[in-house]
Motif scaffolding. Structure first.
Motif: not given
Lengths: 110, 110
Positions: B84-97
């Protein structure tokens, strides 16, 4: 039961037509999204709704109009379809930072 | 733009551990690290997320460095279905894309 369901799964249409893609989630989530995945496989956010209110509207042409009749539904209407609109459109809902995606709707504009 | 950097592709032998790296050197103190994967053309699937401690669930383990500038997703015993393609994402829990980058295409080889 499918948690996030989209219809139709496949859609082939002519340039200039207007079409809609429907999305429903039975998870009770307040937040829903539309993402577009183009031929290069980049997944880009288009819209975000929270409890029927538009939260995020990324740089998307005015021809794209989301509609949320209730918090379980987020439909995507596209006017005057163009060749570049050909893509897979994914609906998702969110709970506590976890996204649940639908199976996608593959739109082909001829 | 995605705030993470991942290798474009990796191979792993079936039955061996798959270690997928991700750099997020500009991560903020309140941003979580999320991992998703997309099998073929299905909708992306949540795998795991963490803030600073290592995390493990039935799918994978997430190892986050002490300075939080990088992380590794570990699939302990990769199977062909993990291709598969594996995506790593950083984000605050709420409010951001959730901003998806190009991800890492993992190929599990028999």
């Amino acid at each position: 039961d499918t948690a996030v369901s989209q219809t139709p799964k496949y859609l082939v249409t002519q340039m200039g037509n207007d079409k809609s893609i429907k999305c429903e989630q039975n998870l009770g989530h307040d937040t829903m999204y539309w993402y577009k995945q183009d031929s290069k496989k980049f997944l880009k956010i288009m819209f975000s709704y929270n409890n029927k209110e538009l939260i995020i509207n990324e740089t998307v042409p005015n021809r794209f109009s989301p509609k949320s009749p209730d918090k379980a539904h987020l439909n995507l209407h596209i006017n005057s379809l163009e060749l570049g609109d050909s893509a897979v459109y994914f609906c998702a809902s969110e709970e506590s930072g976890e996204l649940f995606f639908g199976e996608g709707s593959r739109l082909t504009v001829l | 733009d995605a705030k993470t950097t991942q290798p474009p592709s990796m191979d792993c032998a079936e039955g061996r551990a798959a270690n997928l790296p991700c750099n997020h050197s500009t991560i903020s103190g309140n941003e979580y690290v999320y991992w998703y994967r997309q099998i073929h053309s299905q909708g992306p699937q949540y795998i795991i997320h963490g803030l600073k401690n290592n995390e493990t669930n039935e799918m994978a383990s997430l190892i986050i460095t002490e300075d939080r500038k990088s992380s590794t997703l570990i699939l302990p015993h990769a199977t062909l279905r993990d291709t598969a393609v594996y995506y790593c994402i950083v984000r605050v829990v709420y409010g951001q894309n959730f901003v998806f980058g190009p991800g890492t295409r993992l190929s599990v080889l028999p």
